[in-house]
Design a protein around this motif. Structure first.
Motif, mmCIF file in Angstrom:
data_model
loop_
_atom_site.group_PDB
_atom_site.id
_atom_site.type_symbol
_atom_site.label_atom_id
_atom_site.label_comp_id
_atom_site.label_asym_id
_atom_site.label_seq_id
_atom_site.Cartn_x
_atom_site.Cartn_y
_atom_site.Cartn_z
ATOM 1 N N ALA A 173 0.796 -1.096 -0.001
ATOM 2 C CA ALA A 173 -0.014 -0.224 0.142
ATOM 3 C C ALA A 173 0.834 1.304 -0.019
ATOM 4 C CB ALA A 173 -0.939 -0.207 1.162
ATOM 5 N N SER A 174 2.269 1.164 0.462
ATOM 6 C CA SER A 174 2.930 2.282 0.373
ATOM 7 C C SER A 174 3.846 2.640 -0.876
ATOM 8 C CB SER A 174 3.876 2.146 1.598
ATOM 9 O OG SER A 174 4.886 1.073 1.360
ATOM 10 N N ASP A 175 3.661 1.705 -1.828
ATOM 11 C CA ASP A 175 4.073 1.957 -3.090
ATOM 12 C C ASP A 175 3.700 3.026 -3.965
ATOM 13 O OD1 ASP A 175 4.722 1.667 -5.909
ATOM 14 O OD2 ASP A 175 5.100 -0.467 -5.892
ATOM 15 N N GLU A 176 4.204 3.971 -3.849
ATOM 16 C CA GLU A 176 3.701 5.553 -4.550
ATOM 17 C C GLU A 176 3.382 5.503 -5.834
ATOM 18 O OE1 GLU A 176 6.057 8.874 -3.236
ATOM 19 O OE2 GLU A 176 5.961 8.262 -1.217
ATOM 20 N N SER A 177 4.108 4.953 -6.509
ATOM 21 C CA SER A 177 4.271 4.711 -8.281
ATOM 22 C C SER A 177 2.966 3.703 -8.327
ATOM 23 C CB SER A 177 5.237 3.668 -8.678
ATOM 24 O OG SER A 177 4.940 3.612 -10.119
#
Length: 191
Positions: A173-177
């Motif tokens: 969930a923290s994967d900004e892309s």
């Protein structure tokens, strides 16, 4: 799919008027779409000219027969995972009374076939295990993301020789892309 022969000489033999058949294909698709939307079972339902769009489930239709009295449509439901979930031919015959009944003016004499089709699609969708629904949604998201960044997101999926997709892993969930692409997907769906 209107199922119009490539050879114009076959139109008469098949009893097909190409423009009418194309119109029927569009009308049948929209009629089924309306019933699926009314069910409130699906997040969104769209009629698309191709199955190249991203969605968890695709409903593909092919008119086999449509002559004003008899209609037969082959319906296939496929998942974004490449699996076929349903393939069935639906048939309906319009009786003389329905055609000539003055009280039915403005009603759809083909509605029974659309109801049968939509009920089977709804039963299929609601009958899927929660884990299958989650996997379909995740594969849909990854395939959408891979269209923009194949080298990065392509590694999250595998594809078998039979063209079936399965998840290897799923972005955090923290994967900004990934989050930016999901935002883009939401905006794309709004269009």
């Amino acid at each position: 799919y209107p199922n119009i022969p490539d050879d114009p000489a076959k139109y008469t033999a098949s009893g097909i008027w190409p423009e009418l058949r194309r119109t029927e294909a569009n009308r049948f698709a929209v009629s089924i779409q309306d019933l699926l939307i009314d069910s409130k079972v699906f997040e969104s339902v769209r009629v698309m000219p191709t199955s190249e769009a991203t969605a968890s489930l695709f409903v593909l239709g092919k008119i086999i027969t449509s002559n004003g009295e008899d209609v037969a449509v082959e319906i296939t439901v496929e998942g974004i995972d490449g699996k076929r979930y349903l393939k069935k031919v639906y048939k309906h015959r319009v009786d003389d009374y329905s055609i000539n009944d003055p009280r039915r003016t403005g009603s759809d004499i083909y509605k029974p076939i659309f109801v049968d089709i939509s009920e089977d699609i709804i039963a299929l969708a609601t009958g899927l295990k929660e884990s299958n629904r989650v996997d379909l949604k995740r594969i849909e998201n990854i395939r959408f993301a891979a269209a923009f960044q194949p080298e990065y997101f392509g590694s999250y999926l595998t594809q078998s020789r039979s063209k079936k997709y399965s998840l290897v892993s799923y972005p955090d969930a923290s994967d900004e892309s990934f989050q930016r692409i999901l935002d883009l997907k939401l905006k794309d769906q709004m269009l």
